[in-house]
Enzyme design. Sequence first.
Site, PDB file in Angstrom:
ATOM      1  N   SER A  23     -24.396  34.131 -82.900  1.00 37.68           N
ATOM      2  CA  SER A  23     -25.288  33.946 -81.751  1.00 37.68           C
ATOM      3  C   SER A  23     -25.751  32.500 -81.754  1.00 37.68           C
ATOM      4  O   SER A  23     -25.651  31.800 -82.770  1.00 37.68           O
ATOM      5  CB  SER A  23     -26.511  34.865 -81.919  1.00 37.68           C
ATOM      6  OG  SER A  23     -27.577  34.446 -81.096  1.00 37.68           O
ATOM      7  N   TYR A  82     -33.198  38.320 -87.349  1.00 36.65           N
ATOM      8  CA  TYR A  82     -32.001  38.176 -86.508  1.00 36.65           C
ATOM      9  C   TYR A  82     -31.336  36.828 -86.762  1.00 36.65           C
ATOM     10  O   TYR A  82     -30.130  36.745 -87.014  1.00 36.65           O
ATOM     11  CB  TYR A  82     -32.397  38.311 -85.032  1.00 36.65           C
ATOM     12  CG  TYR A  82     -31.219  38.248 -84.084  1.00 36.65           C
ATOM     13  CD1 TYR A  82     -30.277  39.275 -84.048  1.00 36.65           C
ATOM     14  CD2 TYR A  82     -31.046  37.168 -83.219  1.00 36.65           C
ATOM     15  CE1 TYR A  82     -29.197  39.219 -83.178  1.00 36.65           C
ATOM     16  CE2 TYR A  82     -29.968  37.111 -82.345  1.00 36.65           C
ATOM     17  CZ  TYR A  82     -29.049  38.143 -82.326  1.00 36.65           C
ATOM     18  OH  TYR A  82     -27.974  38.092 -81.469  1.00 36.65           O
ATOM     19  N   SER A 109     -29.699  36.595 -90.124  1.00 37.49           N
ATOM     20  CA  SER A 109     -28.434  37.350 -90.189  1.00 37.49           C
ATOM     21  C   SER A 109     -27.323  36.598 -89.455  1.00 37.49           C
ATOM     22  O   SER A 109     -26.175  36.580 -89.897  1.00 37.49           O
ATOM     23  CB  SER A 109     -28.604  38.757 -89.615  1.00 37.49           C
ATOM     24  OG  SER A 109     -28.710  38.722 -88.198  1.00 37.49           O
ATOM     25  N   LYS A 110     -27.656  35.957 -88.340  1.00 40.26           N
ATOM     26  CA  LYS A 110     -26.611  35.295 -87.552  1.00 40.26           C
ATOM     27  C   LYS A 110     -26.154  33.986 -88.200  1.00 40.26           C
ATOM     28  O   LYS A 110     -25.005  33.583 -88.046  1.00 40.26           O
ATOM     29  CB  LYS A 110     -27.083  35.085 -86.110  1.00 40.26           C
ATOM     30  CG  LYS A 110     -27.252  36.409 -85.343  1.00 40.26           C
ATOM     31  CD  LYS A 110     -25.938  37.182 -85.272  1.00 40.26           C
ATOM     32  CE  LYS A 110     -26.025  38.481 -84.528  1.00 40.26           C
ATOM     33  NZ  LYS A 110     -24.740  39.194 -84.435  1.00 40.26           N
TER      34      LYS A 110
HETATM   35  N1  LIG Z   1     -26.695  40.065 -75.503  1.00 40.82           N
HETATM   36  C1  LIG Z   1     -26.903  38.801 -75.830  1.00 40.82           C
HETATM   37  O1  LIG Z   1     -27.546  38.041 -75.076  1.00 40.82           O
HETATM   38  C2  LIG Z   1     -26.305  38.244 -77.122  1.00 40.82           C
HETATM   39  C3  LIG Z   1     -26.418  36.868 -77.359  1.00 40.82           C
HETATM   40  C4  LIG Z   1     -25.882  36.341 -78.536  1.00 40.82           C
HETATM   41  C5  LIG Z   1     -25.233  37.173 -79.440  1.00 40.82           C
HETATM   42  N2  LIG Z   1     -25.140  38.511 -79.181  1.00 40.82           N
HETATM   43  C6  LIG Z   1     -24.451  39.341 -80.191  1.00 40.82           C
HETATM   44  O2  LIG Z   1     -23.354  40.015 -79.587  1.00 40.82           O
HETATM   45  C7  LIG Z   1     -23.171  41.303 -80.184  1.00 40.82           C
HETATM   46  C8  LIG Z   1     -23.228  42.394 -79.117  1.00 40.82           C
HETATM   47  O3  LIG Z   1     -24.455  42.255 -78.428  1.00 40.82           O
HETATM   48  P1  LIG Z   1     -24.890  43.228 -77.217  1.00 40.82           P
HETATM   49  O4  LIG Z   1     -25.969  42.513 -76.478  1.00 40.82           O
HETATM   50  O5  LIG Z   1     -23.688  43.709 -76.506  1.00 40.82           O
HETATM   51  O6  LIG Z   1     -25.557  44.406 -78.047  1.00 40.82           O
HETATM   52  P2  LIG Z   1     -26.218  45.775 -77.516  1.00 40.82           P
HETATM   53  O7  LIG Z   1     -27.648  45.779 -77.930  1.00 40.82           O
HETATM   54  O8  LIG Z   1     -25.898  45.962 -76.068  1.00 40.82           O
HETATM   55  O9  LIG Z   1     -25.495  46.865 -78.430  1.00 40.82           O
HETATM   56  C9  LIG Z   1     -24.098  46.963 -78.504  1.00 40.82           C
HETATM   57  C10 LIG Z   1     -23.716  48.302 -79.071  1.00 40.82           C
HETATM   58  O10 LIG Z   1     -24.197  48.466 -80.420  1.00 40.82           O
HETATM   59  C11 LIG Z   1     -24.377  49.853 -80.620  1.00 40.82           C
HETATM   60  N3  LIG Z   1     -25.163  50.119 -81.834  1.00 40.82           N
HETATM   61  C12 LIG Z   1     -26.473  49.860 -82.036  1.00 40.82           C
HETATM   62  N4  LIG Z   1     -26.832  50.287 -83.267  1.00 40.82           N
HETATM   63  C13 LIG Z   1     -25.726  50.813 -83.849  1.00 40.82           C
HETATM   64  C14 LIG Z   1     -25.463  51.436 -85.108  1.00 40.82           C
HETATM   65  N5  LIG Z   1     -26.413  51.615 -86.026  1.00 40.82           N
HETATM   66  N6  LIG Z   1     -24.204  51.861 -85.381  1.00 40.82           N
HETATM   67  C15 LIG Z   1     -23.209  51.709 -84.444  1.00 40.82           C
HETATM   68  N7  LIG Z   1     -23.402  51.149 -83.242  1.00 40.82           N
HETATM   69  C16 LIG Z   1     -24.651  50.700 -82.944  1.00 40.82           C
HETATM   70  C17 LIG Z   1     -25.057  50.271 -79.335  1.00 40.82           C
HETATM   71  O11 LIG Z   1     -24.989  51.682 -79.141  1.00 40.82           O
HETATM   72  C18 LIG Z   1     -24.290  49.485 -78.283  1.00 40.82           C
HETATM   73  O12 LIG Z   1     -23.215  50.226 -77.735  1.00 40.82           O
HETATM   74  C19 LIG Z   1     -24.270  41.421 -81.237  1.00 40.82           C
HETATM   75  O13 LIG Z   1     -23.776  41.027 -82.498  1.00 40.82           O
HETATM   76  C20 LIG Z   1     -25.332  40.444 -80.753  1.00 40.82           C
HETATM   77  O14 LIG Z   1     -26.149  39.974 -81.799  1.00 40.82           O
HETATM   78  C21 LIG Z   1     -25.667  39.060 -78.042  1.00 40.82           C
END
Ligand SMILES: NC(=O)c1ccc[n+]([C@@H]2O[C@H](COP(=O)([O-])OP(=O)(O)OC[C@H]3O[C@@H](n4cnc5c(N)ncnc54)[C@H](O)[C@@H]3O)[C@@H](O)[C@H]2O)c1
Length: 253
Positions: free
Chosen positions: A135, A148, A151-152
């Site tokens: 991220s 967060y 971890s990232k």
């Molecule tokens: N959305 C953003 O703006 C953003 C920005 C930077 C990085 N990211 C990273 O991208 C990745 C995906 O982000 P996102 O926004 O799509 O996430 P999200 O919160 O939409 O979740 C994605 C999926 O994770 C599943 N999940 C949650 N807990 C779980 C568990 N214990 N076991 C199995 N599945 C589980 C959820 O059911 C969901 O389908 C993550 O690593 C996040 O840190 C996201």
Amino acid sequence: MARKVFISAGGSGIGRCIAEAFLKQGDDVFVCDINQQSLQQFKQDYPQLQIAYCDLGQMNAIQPMFETAMQALGGLDILVNNTGISGPTVAADELSFEDWTQVLNLNLNSTFMMTKLAIPYLKQSNSGVIINLSSIAGRMGYPFRLAYSTSKWGIIGFTKTLSMELGAFDIRVNAVLPGAVDGERVQRVLQARADAMNISLEEVTQNALANQSLKQFVNPKHIADLCVFLASDSASSISGQILPIDGDKQRLT
Ligand SMILES: NC(=O)c1ccc[n+]([C@@H]2O[C@H](COP(=O)([O-])OP(=O)(O)OC[C@H]3O[C@@H](n4cnc5c(N)ncnc54)[C@H](O)[C@@H]3O)[C@@H](O)[C@H]2O)c1
């Protein structure tokens, strides 16, 4: 030839977008997720998709699910470690040990477990690829999101080290670092901020994009396209890299 792709937490959000992009390439895709409903919905939309329920926070649940996936796919070419929860937004001295542990457990421990199990399969592939979702919080400090961000940043060390270890086996390892992703979630956060500050949604949006060169949130499809590129032969000299996709954000606050 269809490649064998596994995406963790791919039932919805960015993971689903990435899975769809590989499905559209004609690849064989397996996703796991904790949310049964989104898995079923995804499967309905793409009957060729393979799915499994898994709470990735439970370390002993990962191996049986992963072995089932490897049998279903018949091997592995591409692992996308997409798992990531954000945890609470609180000051460091108010962050509970339980919340800290939960975030690190899911974002780092499950990613490690998944990768450890995947490596023997990737070694058998002619072009093994690992893509880790970090991220923007993995290249900048992120006040009130200590667990967060930690971890990232951890995912960056994980990526760099694995790239060096696995290069000898022609396995490439890269990290993708999205900024704030466009969609319902970001709109909800902005609307809540606008309501709390009693200012317009437009003003809140402008403020959110102020420290960024390109005045737009990230399209999740573009993150998926970047993953497809990183997994392609055109990227066969790219490993150990951290690839921001964030409109050139300069500060997180
Ligand atoms: N959305 C953003 O703006 C953003 C920005 C930077 C990085 N990211 C990273 O991208 C990745 C995906 O982000 P996102 O926004 O799509 O996430 P999200 O919160 O939409 O979740 C994605 C999926 O994770 C599943 N999940 C949650 N807990 C779980 C568990 N214990 N076991 C199995 N599945 C589980 C959820 O059911 C969901 O389908 C993550 O690593 C996040 O840190 C996201």
